[in-house]
Design a protein around this motif. Structure first.
Motif, PDB file in Angstrom:
ATOM      1  N   ALA A 120       2.453   0.140 -11.397  1.00 25.10           N
ATOM      2  CA  ALA A 120       1.934  -0.012 -10.036  1.00 25.10           C
ATOM      3  C   ALA A 120       1.551  -1.468  -9.746  1.00 25.10           C
ATOM      4  N   TRP A 121       1.184  -2.224 -10.786  1.00 21.93           N
ATOM      5  CA  TRP A 121       0.862  -3.639 -10.570  1.00 21.93           C
ATOM      6  C   TRP A 121       2.108  -4.421 -10.171  1.00 21.93           C
ATOM      7  N   LEU A 122       3.249  -4.083 -10.736  1.00 17.79           N
ATOM      8  CA  LEU A 122       4.488  -4.744 -10.342  1.00 17.79           C
ATOM      9  C   LEU A 122       4.850  -4.400  -8.899  1.00 17.79           C
ATOM     10  N   VAL A 123       4.671  -3.129  -8.534  1.00 16.51           N
ATOM     11  CA  VAL A 123       4.964  -2.712  -7.167  1.00 16.51           C
ATOM     12  C   VAL A 123       4.045  -3.437  -6.185  1.00 16.51           C
ATOM     13  N   GLN A 124       2.785  -3.611  -6.571  1.00 21.24           N
ATOM     14  CA  GLN A 124       1.866  -4.318  -5.687  1.00 21.24           C
ATOM     15  C   GLN A 124       2.282  -5.777  -5.498  1.00 21.24           C
ATOM     16  N   ASN A 125       2.830  -6.395  -6.541  1.00 18.87           N
ATOM     17  CA  ASN A 125       3.336  -7.759  -6.374  1.00 18.87           C
ATOM     18  C   ASN A 125       4.448  -7.807  -5.330  1.00 18.87           C
ATOM     19  N   PHE A 126       5.319  -6.787  -5.338  1.00 21.24           N
ATOM     20  CA  PHE A 126       6.366  -6.728  -4.326  1.00 21.24           C
ATOM     21  C   PHE A 126       5.758  -6.539  -2.939  1.00 21.24           C
ATOM     22  N   GLU A 127       4.760  -5.667  -2.845  1.00 20.29           N
ATOM     23  CA  GLU A 127       4.130  -5.411  -1.552  1.00 20.29           C
ATOM     24  C   GLU A 127       3.465  -6.662  -0.992  1.00 20.29           C
ATOM     25  N   ASN A 128       2.864  -7.453  -1.862  1.00 29.23           N
ATOM     26  CA  ASN A 128       2.150  -8.642  -1.389  1.00 29.23           C
ATOM     27  C   ASN A 128       3.082  -9.705  -0.821  1.00 29.23           C
ATOM     28  N   LEU A 129       4.362  -9.633  -1.165  1.00 33.37           N
ATOM     29  CA  LEU A 129       5.292 -10.635  -0.650  1.00 33.37           C
ATOM     30  C   LEU A 129       5.462 -10.529   0.860  1.00 33.37           C
ATOM     31  N   ASP A 130       5.315  -9.320   1.400  1.00 39.73           N
ATOM     32  CA  ASP A 130       5.534  -9.110   2.834  1.00 39.73           C
ATOM     33  C   ASP A 130       4.376  -8.305   3.410  1.00 39.73           C
ATOM     34  N   PRO A 131       3.245  -8.958   3.664  1.00 44.74           N
ATOM     35  CA  PRO A 131       2.075  -8.213   4.150  1.00 44.74           C
ATOM     36  C   PRO A 131       2.307  -7.556   5.507  1.00 44.74           C
ATOM     37  N   ALA A 132       3.163  -8.124   6.337  1.00 45.02           N
ATOM     38  CA  ALA A 132       3.420  -7.518   7.641  1.00 45.02           C
ATOM     39  C   ALA A 132       4.033  -6.130   7.477  1.00 45.02           C
ATOM     40  N   ASN A 133       4.967  -6.002   6.559  1.00 43.71           N
ATOM     41  CA  ASN A 133       5.592  -4.702   6.325  1.00 43.71           C
ATOM     42  C   ASN A 133       4.635  -3.755   5.606  1.00 43.71           C
ATOM     43  N   THR A 134       3.900  -4.284   4.619  1.00 40.26           N
ATOM     44  CA  THR A 134       3.016  -3.433   3.823  1.00 40.26           C
ATOM     45  C   THR A 134       1.834  -2.930   4.633  1.00 40.26           C
ATOM     46  N   LEU A 135       1.200  -3.831   5.366  1.00 35.10           N
ATOM     47  CA  LEU A 135      -0.039  -3.482   6.053  1.00 35.10           C
ATOM     48  C   LEU A 135       0.170  -2.886   7.440  1.00 35.10           C
ATOM     49  N   TRP A 136       1.333  -3.135   8.037  1.00 33.33           N
ATOM     50  CA  TRP A 136       1.487  -2.683   9.412  1.00 33.33           C
ATOM     51  C   TRP A 136       2.835  -2.016   9.706  1.00 33.33           C
ATOM     52  N   SER A 137       3.959  -2.733   9.517  1.00 31.61           N
ATOM     53  CA  SER A 137       5.250  -2.287  10.047  1.00 31.61           C
ATOM     54  C   SER A 137       5.664  -0.917   9.506  1.00 31.61           C
ATOM     55  N   LYS A 138       5.487  -0.699   8.209  1.00 27.75           N
ATOM     56  CA  LYS A 138       5.916   0.566   7.622  1.00 27.75           C
ATOM     57  C   LYS A 138       5.139   1.729   8.225  1.00 27.75           C
ATOM     58  N   GLN A 139       3.827   1.558   8.381  1.00 25.15           N
ATOM     59  CA  GLN A 139       3.023   2.620   8.965  1.00 25.15           C
ATOM     60  C   GLN A 139       3.297   2.772  10.466  1.00 25.15           C
ATOM     61  N   TYR A 140       3.442   1.657  11.156  1.00 20.87           N
ATOM     62  CA  TYR A 140       3.692   1.741  12.595  1.00 20.87           C
ATOM     63  C   TYR A 140       5.043   2.385  12.881  1.00 20.87           C
ATOM     64  N   ASN A 141       6.039   2.078  12.089  1.00 20.01           N
ATOM     65  CA  ASN A 141       7.358   2.668  12.310  1.00 20.01           C
ATOM     66  C   ASN A 141       7.300   4.186  12.175  1.00 20.01           C
ATOM     67  N   LEU A 142       6.524   4.673  11.200  1.00 24.36           N
ATOM     68  CA  LEU A 142       6.350   6.116  11.061  1.00 24.36           C
ATOM     69  C   LEU A 142       5.590   6.675  12.258  1.00 24.36           C
ATOM     70  N   TYR A 143       4.547   6.001  12.685  1.00 25.84           N
ATOM     71  CA  TYR A 143       3.738   6.473  13.818  1.00 25.84           C
ATOM     72  C   TYR A 143       4.559   6.496  15.110  1.00 25.84           C
ATOM     73  N   ALA A 144       5.326   5.444  15.360  1.00 29.33           N
ATOM     74  CA  ALA A 144       6.067   5.340  16.608  1.00 29.33           C
ATOM     75  C   ALA A 144       7.224   6.326  16.664  1.00 29.33           C
ATOM     76  N   LYS A 145       7.806   6.671  15.513  1.00 28.58           N
ATOM     77  CA  LYS A 145       8.975   7.567  15.485  1.00 28.58           C
ATOM     78  C   LYS A 145       8.666   8.813  14.661  1.00 28.58           C
ATOM     79  N   VAL A 146       7.461   9.300  14.773  1.00 34.19           N
ATOM     80  CA  VAL A 146       7.014  10.361  13.867  1.00 34.19           C
ATOM     81  C   VAL A 146       7.806  11.647  14.051  1.00 34.19           C
ATOM     82  N   ASP A 147       8.420  11.856  15.211  1.00 33.98           N
ATOM     83  CA  ASP A 147       9.184  13.085  15.440  1.00 33.98           C
ATOM     84  C   ASP A 147      10.447  13.137  14.571  1.00 33.98           C
TER      85      ASP A 147
END
Length: 834
Positions: A244-271
């Motif tokens: 999980a520490w390696l995965v977190q290193n990958f996540e930290n490379l793109d905070p916009a996708n990790t902290l917002w875009s991935k969740q927003y994309n699910l929320y906006a197209k949840v159907d």
């Protein structure tokens, strides 16, 4: 996003301000939709948590989307490992051809669970099955075997490939192996030690030269003081490193996708987005473990030490891991949109090992690289568009790649302009072109920087010092304090794991949310895309993404500047053994040792001796290569009938390995000295019957003509080789004539210069009849063996020594060569002596 770009939000707001009732109605419509989407979003995340818990309970968790059966378990090997080999069961509508080479897809063990290579139908596994190849998959269990090492995994992967080869004794070639990301460098390490087991190797998104490029992840080791932190993390896990520490290193490379875009994309197209989101999260959240010795080896020798690309690694039994020992073609697939393994890191090993193209040729190594313009790191493995295009073309052209000559090639997959070409399978949407490249083109991508290497060499030395201090003064205390049970309690507290642990059916509010979500699905009221509040939501999301991207760019710039400033300090470099006045490179280049120079000279001498060795098969292959080289590039159409030229002159039992050696050897001779190699064609035809020479010459004309209208240069080259064959035919006729001949007849045996173009009968237009036949020749009918079309050297003419006159042969040498000389066996699995 649900944004209607054809409607102007500003204009809508201006109108709505004068119509409060309509504004209120739209606000109410958006509020209902937003509330319903929030409930549905929470329910999908609840399912994500349940899926994570179920995944943990599985004995062999994976996301493989194909039926399979276990063939071999790594737990049963002399040095057991947590890896296994499975056979992918082909669908009933696309059975595998037992005569085609098998594919072996190896998944990366870089923190995530296995299965990404067969994540969906349009994948690496899917592409191999669609092409009719038997397919195998190498995955792994979540927990490593205690004491398991990287070298043990190498031996296991070699055993798997050996097993696949034994299961397919009638295959047209050795197994093709695909290694993704971390599996890429591990497969190359195994192939460097056991080169005789592997067919073509495809490494996708695999970092091989960690000091190259300019991506921020490469600075992590220097900014944290080296690999002592890896040892500490492993000690906190009681000897296991949490992926999980390696995965977190990958996540930290793109905070916009990790902290917002991935969740927003699910929320906006949840159907509609729920199933895809859950499918990906099953893989992304399937964290696995590595042994402390495995992870420490990787960080010290690869991430920080960068020793693989300069042949500095040695196995426990003294075998040097030198990538130059690999005898199989290596296909490097990378992308400029990959911020984890950018092209410089994927290709930097080439410039680290070789100084020039002659070095590559001397090692008889074939390297093919293909780049993508924009796809991200995971997209290289999981993108459906990449699976349908690049991976499908890799599988379709694997036999072409296998017979490419030594050297560096560039592969490009384009849309087929005509949909299908003459002699091509119908419906082929893509056209693959393989062009001769060189090390200078690779160097332009990698951009080697000696000063940058000095800074990273300083990091490697400081890392060794810090790690020694940690092991001497801190590690004994940590190992005494941390128990296996304590490590188990710490695992769920990892930041990434907590997101899965906290929200699932085990939460007291989960049942209420699930019931509310069912009610929402029954009474769903989606908002109109023209709703200005929805457009405002999309604009807000874009602003958040932009803000986080700016934060990332500033952070990365600070990292780079801090790293360069710190490790460029004269004091720091002096403390790591580097003097300001030292002109020596920070690490030795493998191609500059005296032993290597001696080896290269010996190899080139052997090659030059082969120029005048061979028979009609070698002569026909040389002629074909000589004409096609004028095209400057090669694609699948050029190779469709090349096998037809050589097959009648090989043994009845066609051997793909013998054919591969023949084709690659002749192409290498053409690259080394094109003029001398072509000039030797008449000498190779000594002792051949005139009818056989005439038949082969006609077949060459027909094959070349099947590719379309010839250019002026191709016509000239075809006329030149036709003249050489006619010269050999006249010599053969003279040799078979009665002992008493007239002087006029004797002159027909005079040697004609290879550059002469006057020996052929001319048509009224002045062009040789053979060339006219080539321009008009229809494509030869495809045979069942056409799919294994051999590749041909497509280099442009390079400078070379003056042509050598054909040497006079002895009676033994005049014997017709029915099969090429067997490959030399001096290269053992331990590679060349260093």
């Amino acid at each position: 996003m649900n944004q209607d770009t054809t409607t102007s939000p500003t204009a809508d707001w201006g109108q709505l301000l004068w119509d409060p009732l309509r504004l209120s109605a739209m606000a109410n419509e958006y509020a209902v939709d937003a509330w319903q989407r929030s409930i549905l979003y929470a329910d999908v995340r609840r399912q994500r948590g349940n899926q994570y818990q179920e995944h943990l309970q599985e004995q062999t968790p994976n996301v493989l989307d194909f039926a399979s059966e276990v063939i071999m378990s790594g737990l049963d090997l002399p040095q057991p490992v947590n890896y296994g080999l499975v056979r992918i069961l082909p669908p009933a509508d696309t059975p595998s051809d037992p005569h085609k080479r098998p594919f072996v897809v190896v998944d990366p063990r870089a923190g995530h669970g296995p299965g990404i290579g067969g994540f969906k139908p349009d994948s690496e596994v899917g592409a191999a099955l669609k092409a009719g190849h038997p397919c195998y998959f190498v995955g792994f269990l979540p927990d490593p075997v205690p004491g398991q090492t990287v070298e043990d995994v190498m031996r296991a992967e070699a055993a798997f490939v050996r097993k696949v080869g034994e299961l397919h004794p009638d295959s047209r070639g050795k197994p093709a192996v695909i290694g993704n990301c971390q599996a890429g460098w591990q497969i190359l390490m195994a192939a460097a030690v056991w080169p005789e087991l592997f067919g073509p190797i495809i490494v996708a998104g695999a970092p091989l030269s960690y000091w190259a490029g300019d991506m921020p992840m490469r600075y992590a080791g220097g900014l944290t003081g080296g690999s002592w932190l890896t040892a500490l993390t492993s000690d906190l896990g009681a000897g296991r490193f949490d992926g999980a520490w390696l995965v977190q290193n990958f996540e930290n490379l793109d905070p916009a996708n990790t902290l917002w875009s991935k969740q927003y994309n699910l929320y906006a197209k949840v159907d509609t987005e729920g199933p895809r989101h859950l499918q990906f999260e099953k893989y992304w959240g399937g964290h696995v473990f590595l042994n402390d010795v495995e992870m420490q080896y990787i960080v010290d020798n690869l991430f920080i030490g960068n020793k693989l690309s300069t042949a500095q690694l040695v196995t426990s039994d003294g075998v040097r891991i030198d990538l130059r020992n690999i005898r199989s073609p290596i296909v490097v697939f990378c992308s400029y949109g990959d911020n984890i393994t950018p092209p410089p890191q994927a290709l930097g090993w080439i410039t680290d090992l070789y100084r020039n193209d002659l070095d590559v040729m001397g090692h008889d190594q074939t390297i093919v690289y293909a780049t993508h313009d924009s796809i991200g790191h995971l997209g290289i493995f999981v993108s459906g568009s990449v699976g349908r295009k690049e991976h499908q073309e890799f599988a379709a052209n694997i036999d072409v790649i296998d017979v490419l000559p030594a050297g560096i090639h560039r592969m490009q997959v384009d849309e087929n302009p005509d949909g299908s070409q003459e002699g091509e399978p119908t419906g082929n949407a893509y056209l693959t072109r393989i062009q001769r490249s060189n090390i200078d083109e690779v160097r332009e991508i990698v951009r080697p920087d000696p000063e940058n290497d000095r800074r990273f060499a300083a990091v490697a030395r400081i890392s060794e010092v810090n790690l020694a201090c940690y092991r001497s003064f801190v590690q004994p205390w940590m190992r005494a304090l941390v128990t296996d049970q304590g490590a188990k309690w710490l695992e769920p507290l990892h930041p990434l794991r907590m997101g899965y642990e906290l929200w699932s059916d085990r939460h007291p509010l989960a049942a209420a949310v699930h019931e509310a979500a069912q009610h929402v699905r029954d009474h769903r009221q989606p908002v109109s895309e023209a709703n200005p509040f929805l457009q405002l939501q999309a604009q807000f999301s874009a602003a958040v993404e932009q803000m986080l991207d700016q934060f990332r760019d500033c952070r990365d710039q600070i990292y780079a500047q801090a790293f360069d400033t710190l490790y460029s300090l004269p004091l720091v470099q002096a403390m790591t053994g580097q003097s300001l006045h030292d002109d020596a490179p920070p690490r030795p280049h493998p191609s500059e040792t005296p032993e290597y120079r001696q080896y290269l000279a010996q190899e080139l001498t052997r090659l030059e001796a082969d120029i005048h060795s061979g028979g009609i098969t070698e002569a026909s292959i040389r002629a074909l290569f000589f004409v096609l080289a004028a095209r400057g590039e090669a694609d699948g159409r050029h190779f469709r009938h090349a096998e037809e030229v050589a097959r009648p002159h090989l043994a009845n039992d066609f051997d793909m390995q013998v054919f591969r050696h023949l084709v690659r050897r002749q192409a290498l001779l053409m690259r080394l000295d094109e003029d001398a190699t072509v000039s030797a064609i008449p000498g190779l035809l000594n002792g051949i019957a005139p009818d056989d020479i005439r038949q082969v010459a006609g077949m060459i004309v027909q094959v070349i003509g099947s590719g379309g209208v010839l250019s002026a240069q191709e016509q000239a080259r075809l006329e030149q080789v036709s003249t050489l064959f006619e010269q050999a035919e006249r010599q053969a006729q003279a040799a078979s004539a009665p002992a008493v001949t007239s002087p006029a007849t004797d002159t027909s045996a005079t040697v004609v210069d290879a550059k002469s173009t006057t020996a052929m009968p001319r048509s009224a237009s002045g062009t040789s009849a053979a060339v006219e036949d080539a321009n008009a020749a229809p494509a030869m009918p495809s045979s069942a063996s056409d799919t294994s079309a051999p590749a041909i050297n497509t280099t442009s003419k390079t400078s070379s020594p003056k042509p050598k006159a054909p040497q006079k042969k002895t009676a033994a040498q005049k014997t017709v060569s029915k099969t090429p000389a067997a490959p030399r066996t001096s290269q053992t699995r331990r590679g060349k002596g260093k």
